[in-house]
Design a protein around this motif. Structure first.
Motif, PDB file in Angstrom:
ATOM      1  N   GLY A  51       0.811  -1.213   0.000  1.00 41.21           N
ATOM      2  CA  GLY A  51       0.000   0.000   0.000  1.00 41.21           C
ATOM      3  C   GLY A  51       0.843   1.262   0.000  1.00 41.21           C
ATOM      4  N   GLN A  52       1.976   1.225   0.693  1.00 43.59           N
ATOM      5  CA  GLN A  52       2.856   2.399   0.738  1.00 43.59           C
ATOM      6  C   GLN A  52       3.475   2.684  -0.629  1.00 43.59           C
ATOM      7  OE1 GLN A  52       5.346   0.975   3.870  1.00 43.59           O
ATOM      8  NE2 GLN A  52       3.744   1.254   5.416  1.00 43.59           N
ATOM      9  N   LEU A  53       3.854   1.639  -1.357  1.00 41.45           N
ATOM     10  CA  LEU A  53       4.329   1.827  -2.726  1.00 41.45           C
ATOM     11  C   LEU A  53       3.236   2.436  -3.595  1.00 41.45           C
ATOM     12  CD1 LEU A  53       6.260  -1.519  -3.378  1.00 41.45           C
ATOM     13  CD2 LEU A  53       7.284   0.736  -3.088  1.00 41.45           C
ATOM     14  N   LEU A  54       2.018   1.965  -3.403  1.00 37.85           N
ATOM     15  CA  LEU A  54       0.900   2.415  -4.236  1.00 37.85           C
ATOM     16  C   LEU A  54       0.582   3.885  -3.999  1.00 37.85           C
ATOM     17  CD1 LEU A  54      -1.030   1.196  -6.337  1.00 37.85           C
ATOM     18  CD2 LEU A  54      -2.624   0.736  -4.489  1.00 37.85           C
ATOM     19  N   VAL A  55       0.468   4.287  -2.734  1.00 38.23           N
ATOM     20  CA  VAL A  55       0.158   5.697  -2.462  1.00 38.23           C
ATOM     21  C   VAL A  55       1.335   6.590  -2.829  1.00 38.23           C
ATOM     22  CG1 VAL A  55      -1.518   5.155  -0.664  1.00 38.23           C
ATOM     23  CG2 VAL A  55       0.870   5.542  -0.027  1.00 38.23           C
ATOM     24  N   GLY A  56       2.566   6.063  -2.729  1.00 39.55           N
ATOM     25  CA  GLY A  56       3.726   6.835  -3.155  1.00 39.55           C
ATOM     26  C   GLY A  56       3.709   7.091  -4.650  1.00 39.55           C
ATOM     27  N   LEU A 101      -4.544  -2.073   5.655  1.00 38.30           N
ATOM     28  CA  LEU A 101      -3.998  -0.850   5.057  1.00 38.30           C
ATOM     29  C   LEU A 101      -3.740  -1.022   3.560  1.00 38.30           C
ATOM     30  CD1 LEU A 101      -1.537   0.379   7.839  1.00 38.30           C
ATOM     31  CD2 LEU A 101      -3.699   1.424   7.144  1.00 38.30           C
ATOM     32  N   ASN A 102      -3.310  -2.193   3.148  1.00 40.94           N
ATOM     33  CA  ASN A 102      -3.123  -2.443   1.721  1.00 40.94           C
ATOM     34  C   ASN A 102      -4.435  -2.307   0.963  1.00 40.94           C
ATOM     35  OD1 ASN A 102      -0.369  -2.920   1.844  1.00 40.94           O
ATOM     36  ND2 ASN A 102      -0.600  -5.111   2.152  1.00 40.94           N
ATOM     37  N   VAL A 103      -5.488  -2.883   1.519  1.00 41.87           N
ATOM     38  CA  VAL A 103      -6.811  -2.785   0.887  1.00 41.87           C
ATOM     39  C   VAL A 103      -7.291  -1.338   0.887  1.00 41.87           C
ATOM     40  CG1 VAL A 103      -9.209  -3.527   1.013  1.00 41.87           C
ATOM     41  CG2 VAL A 103      -7.385  -5.150   1.524  1.00 41.87           C
ATOM     42  N   LEU A 104      -7.040  -0.626   1.991  1.00 42.68           N
ATOM     43  CA  LEU A 104      -7.434   0.775   2.097  1.00 42.68           C
ATOM     44  C   LEU A 104      -6.728   1.629   1.049  1.00 42.68           C
ATOM     45  CD1 LEU A 104      -8.890   3.090   3.632  1.00 42.68           C
ATOM     46  CD2 LEU A 104      -6.857   3.213   5.116  1.00 42.68           C
ATOM     47  N   CYS A 105      -5.415   1.433   0.905  1.00 43.03           N
ATOM     48  CA  CYS A 105      -4.644   2.210  -0.076  1.00 43.03           C
ATOM     49  C   CYS A 105      -5.106   1.922  -1.498  1.00 43.03           C
ATOM     50  CB  CYS A 105      -3.160   1.903   0.074  1.00 43.03           C
ATOM     51  SG  CYS A 105      -2.427   2.489   1.614  1.00 43.03           S
ATOM     52  N   LEU A 106      -5.383   0.658  -1.790  1.00 43.59           N
ATOM     53  CA  LEU A 106      -5.881   0.304  -3.119  1.00 43.59           C
ATOM     54  C   LEU A 106      -7.233   0.962  -3.376  1.00 43.59           C
ATOM     55  CD1 LEU A 106      -5.780  -1.289  -5.762  1.00 43.59           C
ATOM     56  CD2 LEU A 106      -6.712  -3.270  -4.518  1.00 43.59           C
ATOM     57  N   ASN A 138       8.635   7.600 -16.102  1.00 45.05           N
ATOM     58  CA  ASN A 138       7.965   8.314 -17.192  1.00 45.05           C
ATOM     59  C   ASN A 138       6.633   7.648 -17.536  1.00 45.05           C
ATOM     60  OD1 ASN A 138       7.923  10.484 -19.028  1.00 45.05           O
ATOM     61  ND2 ASN A 138       8.621   9.178 -20.705  1.00 45.05           N
ATOM     62  N   ALA A 139       5.841   7.331 -16.508  1.00 46.16           N
ATOM     63  CA  ALA A 139       4.588   6.611 -16.713  1.00 46.16           C
ATOM     64  C   ALA A 139       3.474   7.267 -15.913  1.00 46.16           C
ATOM     65  CB  ALA A 139       4.736   5.151 -16.284  1.00 46.16           C
ATOM     66  N   VAL A 140       2.254   7.171 -16.418  1.00 42.87           N
ATOM     67  CA  VAL A 140       1.100   7.671 -15.677  1.00 42.87           C
ATOM     68  C   VAL A 140       0.684   6.632 -14.643  1.00 42.87           C
ATOM     69  CG1 VAL A 140       0.288   9.058 -17.606  1.00 42.87           C
ATOM     70  CG2 VAL A 140      -0.534   6.708 -17.358  1.00 42.87           C
ATOM     71  N   PHE A 141      -0.094   7.068 -13.662  1.00 43.25           N
ATOM     72  CA  PHE A 141      -0.567   6.148 -12.635  1.00 43.25           C
ATOM     73  C   PHE A 141      -1.755   5.355 -13.164  1.00 43.25           C
ATOM     74  CE2 PHE A 141      -3.241   4.952  -9.051  1.00 43.25           C
ATOM     75  CZ  PHE A 141      -2.313   4.360  -8.207  1.00 43.25           C
ATOM     76  N   THR A 142      -1.735   4.049 -12.900  1.00 42.79           N
ATOM     77  CA  THR A 142      -2.853   3.180 -13.250  1.00 42.79           C
ATOM     78  C   THR A 142      -3.296   2.421 -12.004  1.00 42.79           C
ATOM     79  OG1 THR A 142      -1.333   1.404 -13.917  1.00 42.79           O
ATOM     80  CG2 THR A 142      -2.120   2.898 -15.643  1.00 42.79           C
ATOM     81  N   GLU A 143      -4.504   1.913 -12.045  1.00 42.74           N
ATOM     82  CA  GLU A 143      -5.057   1.223 -10.884  1.00 42.74           C
ATOM     83  C   GLU A 143      -4.211   0.013 -10.498  1.00 42.74           C
ATOM     84  OE1 GLU A 143      -9.317  -0.747  -9.414  1.00 42.74           O
ATOM     85  OE2 GLU A 143      -9.143   0.263 -11.363  1.00 42.74           O
ATOM     86  N   ASN A 144      -3.950  -0.135  -9.200  1.00 41.75           N
ATOM     87  CA  ASN A 144      -3.145  -1.246  -8.654  1.00 41.75           C
ATOM     88  C   ASN A 144      -1.784  -1.331  -9.335  1.00 41.75           C
ATOM     89  OD1 ASN A 144      -2.610  -3.402  -6.942  1.00 41.75           O
ATOM     90  ND2 ASN A 144      -3.482  -4.913  -8.329  1.00 41.75           N
ATOM     91  N   MET A 145      -1.144  -0.186  -9.485  1.00 43.09           N
ATOM     92  CA  MET A 145       0.111  -0.109 -10.238  1.00 43.09           C
ATOM     93  C   MET A 145       1.241  -0.885  -9.572  1.00 43.09           C
ATOM     94  SD  MET A 145       1.858   3.361 -11.693  1.00 43.09           S
ATOM     95  CE  MET A 145       2.736   3.321 -13.256  1.00 43.09           C
ATOM     96  N   SER A 146       1.213  -1.001  -8.262  1.00 41.12           N
ATOM     97  CA  SER A 146       2.292  -1.714  -7.573  1.00 41.12           C
ATOM     98  C   SER A 146       2.270  -3.209  -7.871  1.00 41.12           C
ATOM     99  CB  SER A 146       2.208  -1.484  -6.065  1.00 41.12           C
ATOM    100  OG  SER A 146       0.919  -1.800  -5.585  1.00 41.12           O
ATOM    101  N   ALA A 147       1.095  -3.755  -8.166  1.00 40.56           N
ATOM    102  CA  ALA A 147       0.945  -5.123  -8.698  1.00 40.56           C
ATOM    103  C   ALA A 147       1.713  -6.179  -7.909  1.00 40.56           C
ATOM    104  CB  ALA A 147       1.373  -5.155 -10.160  1.00 40.56           C
ATOM    105  N   ASN A 180       4.311  -5.802  -5.918  1.00 38.57           N
ATOM    106  CA  ASN A 180       5.734  -5.565  -5.668  1.00 38.57           C
ATOM    107  C   ASN A 180       6.038  -5.374  -4.190  1.00 38.57           C
ATOM    108  OD1 ASN A 180       7.690  -4.965  -8.224  1.00 38.57           O
ATOM    109  ND2 ASN A 180       5.550  -4.634  -8.765  1.00 38.57           N
ATOM    110  N   GLY A 181       5.063  -4.912  -3.424  1.00 36.84           N
ATOM    111  CA  GLY A 181       5.292  -4.766  -1.992  1.00 36.84           C
ATOM    112  C   GLY A 181       5.515  -6.102  -1.308  1.00 36.84           C
TER     113      GLY A 181
END
Length: 388
Positions: free
Chosen positions: A121-126, A176-181, A297-306, A308-309
């Motif tokens: 979740g921290q990677l995702l919100v970052g 928290l992961n679910v919350l961030c997503l 050099n990429a835009v944000f997409t849903e569940n981008m961390s996929a 990786n955390g």
């Protein structure tokens, strides 16, 4: 696809070109030689396992490296395409950057006894906050400021519930992961959808070439042609390793994670130490999340961390809660990801995607079998400290 013809390896630079320094090999013969090396090393490893002897690091490398080279040679033989080794390793570092930041976050948190499942979740919100801040304020430097702050806020929630209220740390992390997503998906589909200029690659971080160092063959393109996020990572790895094992702060961290009651008796505020370091570690994960967007050099997409955390958490465990060991494991995962993207570029015929999807798991199994021995987590992790 077959192992006929000549395979041409470009090792000096990431840009493919005809050069007298390129390595030309006969694909068929080279594959057989490399396969023989892998087979011999595997047999020797099995013999050591039967004798219950420890598997040395060089033996694992003697299996992995020829196997990877054989696969590249097999794919690129007779295709007329360049196999850019420097490009592959540069892509490995790019793919591993968020994993290394995430694994460092795990090291800092777990060394004080807090299991940080919330790295995902921290990677995702970052990633989300990094590109939104950069786009809103018109500067990538604002993105670099916003990403770690977002990660630190998630870390604050983790510390609040797990340290102050003694809620199970793993449960809190999953929630928290679910919350961030949920939050990032909601904001992406509402606020950002209405103002798409807040999700723009126009303010991505520039690539800096370090003078002189960037011109060194192979080393330069691999290590010294990146964004500021990568260069900060080099510094953080050295700094965190020194501070963790050669400073009063690091000693306090490790004592709180191993024996909090003993630490309390010598005047260390256990819960405050856990809270502050959880926030610090989470901010590192948030900064790593920015590597997905403004760093790539990429835009944000849903569940981008996929996921990786979770991989970063595994890298930390494989690295035995040591920053350098975690970095090595993260690079292994990053290499597996890079080679999946690289192989279709050099292969003559399309490669079965199912086969490519197996590669990271095969590399992981070989690495675990060859590199990882017995490891022990900090003794007091996931155990709330309630002062009596």
């Amino acid at each position: 696809m077959n192992a006929h013809g000549v395979a041409e390896f470009v090792w000096k630079d990431i840009r493919p070109s005809r050069d007298s320094g390129n390595l030309l090999v006969y694909a068929g013969q080279t594959c057989w030689i490399l396969t023989g090396i892998v087979a011999a090393a595997t047999i020797y490893s099995v013999v050591r396992a039967v004798q219950r002897k420890k598997q040395p690091l060089w033996l694992g490398l003697l299996v992995l490296l020829p196997l990877i080279l054989a696969f590249l040679t097999f794919s690129g033989g007779g295709s007329g395409r360049f196999i850019t080794i420097a490009g592959l390793f540069a892509a490995t570092i790019t793919a591993a950057v968020p994993l290394i930041y995430g694994s460092m976050a795990g090291v800092v948190c777990e060394r004080v006894g807090v299991v940080n499942i919330a790295i995902e979740g921290q990677l995702l919100v970052g990633a989300f906050t990094g590109i939104v801040f950069a786009s809103m304020f018109g500067s990538s430097w604002w993105g670099l400021l916003g990403a770690p702050l977002a990660g630190a806020f998630v870390g604050l929630l983790l510390a609040l519930f797990s340290v102050k209220y003694a809620v199970d740390q793993i449960i809190v992390g999953v929630v928290l992961n679910v919350l961030c997503l949920g939050i990032t998906s909601f904001l992406l589909g509402t606020v950002v959808k209405d103002t798409p200029e807040w999700n723009s690659i126009s303010y991505s971080l520039p690539v800096y070439e370090i003078p002189l160092l960037a011109d060194i063959p192979f080393i330069g393109p691999v290590f010294f042609r990146h964004t500021i996020i990568v260069y900060v990572l080099y510094f953080l790895l050295i700094f965190l390793t020194m501070m963790l094992f050669r400073s009063r702060w690091g000693l306090r961290m490790r004592s709180v994670g191993e024996h909090p009651k003993a630490a309390d008796t010598v005047g260390i505020n256990v819960n405050r130490t856990r809270t502050l370091n959880t926030i610090l570690g989470s901010s590192l994960a948030g900064l790593g999340g920015a590597a997905f967007t403004i760093g790539a050099n990429a835009v944000f997409t849903e569940n981008m961390s996929a996921g990786n955390g979770y991989i970063a958490l595994a890298a930390m465990i494989l690295g035995k809660w040591h920053p350098i060991g975690a970095m090595g494991a993260a690079l292994m995962f990053g290499f597996a990801s890079a080679i999946v993207d690289f192989l279709p570029l050099v292969a003559t015929n399309p490669i079965d995607p199912n086969l490519l999807a197996m590669i990271p798991y095969i590399v992981t199994i070989l690495a675990v079998a060859g590199f990882v021995g017995k490891s022990r987590a900090p003794a007091a992790e996931n155990i709330p400290y309630i002062k009596s």
